[in-house]
Design a protein around this motif. Structure first.
Motif, short mmCIF file in Angstrom:
data_model
loop_
_atom_site.label_atom_id
_atom_site.label_comp_id
_atom_site.label_asym_id
_atom_site.label_seq_id
_atom_site.Cartn_x
_atom_site.Cartn_y
_atom_site.Cartn_z
N LEU A 288 0.82 -1.20 0.00
CA LEU A 288 0.00 0.00 0.00
C LEU A 288 0.86 1.26 0.00
CD1 LEU A 288 -2.68 -1.15 2.61
CD2 LEU A 288 -3.04 -0.88 0.14
N ASN A 289 1.90 1.26 0.83
CA ASN A 289 2.79 2.42 0.89
C ASN A 289 3.59 2.57 -0.40
OD1 ASN A 289 2.00 3.16 3.48
ND2 ASN A 289 3.58 1.93 4.47
N TYR A 290 4.11 1.46 -0.92
CA TYR A 290 4.92 1.51 -2.13
C TYR A 290 4.10 2.03 -3.32
CZ TYR A 290 8.01 0.00 -5.91
OH TYR A 290 8.81 -0.03 -7.02
N LYS A 291 2.86 1.57 -3.42
CA LYS A 291 1.99 2.00 -4.51
C LYS A 291 1.32 3.35 -4.24
CE LYS A 291 0.85 -2.55 -6.44
NZ LYS A 291 1.14 -2.22 -7.85
N ARG A 292 1.57 3.90 -3.05
CA ARG A 292 1.03 5.20 -2.67
C ARG A 292 -0.49 5.22 -2.71
NH1 ARG A 292 5.45 8.23 -6.56
NH2 ARG A 292 7.28 7.79 -5.27
N LEU A 293 -1.08 4.13 -2.20
CA LEU A 293 -2.52 4.02 -2.15
C LEU A 293 -3.04 4.55 -0.81
CD1 LEU A 293 -2.91 0.40 -3.61
CD2 LEU A 293 -3.15 2.58 -4.82
N PRO A 294 -4.05 5.40 -0.81
CA PRO A 294 -4.59 5.89 0.46
C PRO A 294 -5.28 4.75 1.23
CG PRO A 294 -5.95 6.61 -1.38
CD PRO A 294 -4.74 5.96 -1.98
N TYR A 295 -4.99 4.66 2.52
CA TYR A 295 -5.60 3.62 3.33
C TYR A 295 -5.62 4.07 4.78
CZ TYR A 295 -1.01 2.20 5.17
OH TYR A 295 0.21 2.19 5.81
N ARG A 296 -6.39 3.35 5.57
CA ARG A 296 -6.41 3.56 7.01
C ARG A 296 -6.33 2.21 7.70
NH1 ARG A 296 -11.65 3.70 10.06
NH2 ARG A 296 -13.04 2.29 8.94
N THR A 297 -5.84 2.21 8.92
CA THR A 297 -5.70 0.96 9.69
C THR A 297 -6.78 0.89 10.76
OG1 THR A 297 -3.30 1.00 9.36
CG2 THR A 297 -4.15 -0.45 11.08
N VAL A 298 -7.41 -0.28 10.86
CA VAL A 298 -8.34 -0.56 11.96
C VAL A 298 -7.68 -1.62 12.84
CG1 VAL A 298 -10.56 -1.57 12.59
CG2 VAL A 298 -10.42 0.04 10.68
N TRP A 299 -7.58 -1.33 14.14
CA TRP A 299 -6.88 -2.23 15.07
C TRP A 299 -7.89 -3.15 15.75
CZ3 TRP A 299 -1.88 -1.64 14.24
CH2 TRP A 299 -1.43 -0.42 13.75
N ILE A 300 -7.56 -4.45 15.79
CA ILE A 300 -8.46 -5.45 16.38
C ILE A 300 -7.71 -6.26 17.43
CG2 ILE A 300 -10.10 -7.30 15.88
CD1 ILE A 300 -9.89 -6.69 12.97
N GLU A 301 -8.39 -6.53 18.53
CA GLU A 301 -7.84 -7.48 19.51
C GLU A 301 -7.84 -8.87 18.88
OE1 GLU A 301 -6.70 -6.86 22.47
OE2 GLU A 301 -7.51 -4.93 23.08
N LEU A 302 -6.83 -9.68 19.20
CA LEU A 302 -6.78 -11.04 18.67
C LEU A 302 -8.06 -11.81 18.99
CD1 LEU A 302 -3.12 -12.24 19.35
CD2 LEU A 302 -4.28 -12.21 17.15
N SER A 303 -8.60 -11.60 20.16
CA SER A 303 -9.81 -12.32 20.57
C SER A 303 -11.03 -11.92 19.77
CB SER A 303 -10.07 -12.10 22.06
OG SER A 303 -10.19 -10.71 22.34
N GLU A 304 -10.97 -10.80 19.05
CA GLU A 304 -12.12 -10.29 18.31
C GLU A 304 -11.99 -10.47 16.80
OE1 GLU A 304 -12.27 -6.25 19.56
OE2 GLU A 304 -12.99 -6.72 21.58
N ILE A 305 -10.92 -11.11 16.36
CA ILE A 305 -10.68 -11.21 14.92
C ILE A 305 -11.80 -11.97 14.22
CG2 ILE A 305 -9.21 -12.30 13.18
CD1 ILE A 305 -6.79 -11.43 14.80
N GLU A 306 -12.13 -13.17 14.71
CA GLU A 306 -13.13 -13.98 14.01
C GLU A 306 -14.47 -13.26 13.92
OE1 GLU A 306 -15.38 -18.33 14.16
OE2 GLU A 306 -13.47 -18.05 15.21
N ALA A 307 -14.94 -12.70 15.03
CA ALA A 307 -16.24 -12.02 15.01
C ALA A 307 -16.22 -10.83 14.06
CB ALA A 307 -16.60 -11.57 16.43
N THR A 308 -15.12 -10.09 14.08
CA THR A 308 -15.03 -8.91 13.21
C THR A 308 -15.01 -9.30 11.75
OG1 THR A 308 -13.81 -7.70 14.93
CG2 THR A 308 -13.66 -6.86 12.67
N LEU A 309 -14.22 -10.31 11.41
CA LEU A 309 -14.10 -10.70 10.01
C LEU A 309 -15.38 -11.34 9.49
CD1 LEU A 309 -10.41 -11.93 9.71
CD2 LEU A 309 -11.38 -9.63 9.66
N ARG A 310 -16.07 -12.08 10.34
CA ARG A 310 -17.38 -12.61 9.93
C ARG A 310 -18.34 -11.45 9.64
NH1 ARG A 310 -18.86 -17.95 10.77
NH2 ARG A 310 -17.34 -19.30 11.82
N MET A 311 -18.28 -10.44 10.49
CA MET A 311 -19.21 -9.31 10.36
C MET A 311 -19.01 -8.57 9.03
SD MET A 311 -19.61 -6.01 12.87
CE MET A 311 -17.96 -5.44 12.45
N ILE A 312 -17.75 -8.43 8.58
CA ILE A 312 -17.51 -7.67 7.35
C ILE A 312 -17.53 -8.57 6.11
CG2 ILE A 312 -16.13 -5.95 8.58
CD1 ILE A 312 -13.62 -7.24 7.44
#
Length: 251
Positions: free
Chosen positions: A30-54
């Motif tokens: 993303l940085n090399y290609k100069r693409l605009p992006y943002r980071t969303v931080w997730i607790e390890l314990s919340e990864i599965e629920a978050t990824l299922r949701m999206i």
């Protein structure tokens, strides 16, 4: 959620800067290609629920058929008129970003197959001797909430134990063998003056995969593990780190 930039999901920890190597591979692109992006931080314990949701796909399946959800994951709202693109698995994401955003390629023409082999070696062979050393150190840097989640879950996971004494030095000998082997391979490149990068002159996805491991070492153990590795092979790994530094921004 912003409708104009790519979203990258990363792991929350107590380390001021991100450390997870698979996620750094995508942040580098993303940085090399100069693409605009943002980071969303997730607790390890919340990864599965978050990824299922999206609506992210699992990255693998357990032997009993249960899905496994891991990071990185990206959401790209720009590539579809009907719905955003949601992707998991670093190699899948890398291929997508290269195809969707071909400017500033990370796979120079004709190199994709060889780079895929190189990255496979990095993630399946090169990094393995480091795991017994780095995993316990990384666990110590996770938030207390995350550590508690693993210790009290349905299948409690004891914290990984740091190696000491002769056992630790034995592990370091195995790590050094992999670094020496890779240095010998990269020595065959001379066009950039020191053979620091995999393609010989310009940085590529292969370098980002390798430097992502170096970042993990540096962020988790700067004064012990990184202080040791950065001096190996005539300072080659410190040179590669420096070569990639301009693409280490975090948004």
């Amino acid at each position: 959620m912003s409708q104009s930039v790519i979203t990258l999901y990363d792991i929350h920890s107590t380390i001021p800067q991100p450390w997870a190597p698979n996620i750094w591979r995508i942040r580098f692109i993303l940085n090399y290609k100069r693409l605009p992006y943002r980071t969303v931080w997730i607790e390890l314990s919340e990864i599965e629920a978050t990824l299922r949701m999206i609506g992210a796909q699992p990255t693998s399946y357990r032997s009993d058929g249960r899905p496994v959800y891991t990071l990185p994951v990206i959401i790209d709202p720009l590539r579809s008129m009907s719905a955003p693109v949601v992707l998991s698995n670093p190699n899948t994401i890398a291929d997508y970003l290269e195809t969707a955003y071909p400017a500033r390629p990370v796979f120079p023409e004709g190199s994709r197959a060889l780079q895929a082999l190189f990255v496979h070696y990095i993630q399946d062979v090169f990094v393995k001797p480091l795991l017994p050393i780095l995993v316990p150190l990384t666990h110590q840097r996770l938030p207390e909430r995350t550590q508690a989640h693993f210790s009290r879950g349905a299948a409690p996971t004891p914290p990984p134990t740091a190696m000491v004494g002769p056992q630790r030095e034995q592990a370091w000998n195995a790590v050094r063998e992999q670094f020496d082997f890779l240095a010998g391979i990269l020595d065959k490149n001379t066009s950039d003056g020191n053979g620091a990068v995999a393609m010989g002159r310009d940085v590529s996805y292969a370098d980002f995969a390798l430097c992502s491991v170096l970042i993990w070492v540096e962020k988790v153990s700067p004064h012990d593990c990184w202080a040791r590795i950065r001096e190996w092979n005539g300072g080659r790994w410190a040179r590669l780190y420096t070569r990639c530094r301009e693409f280490m921004d975090v948004f």
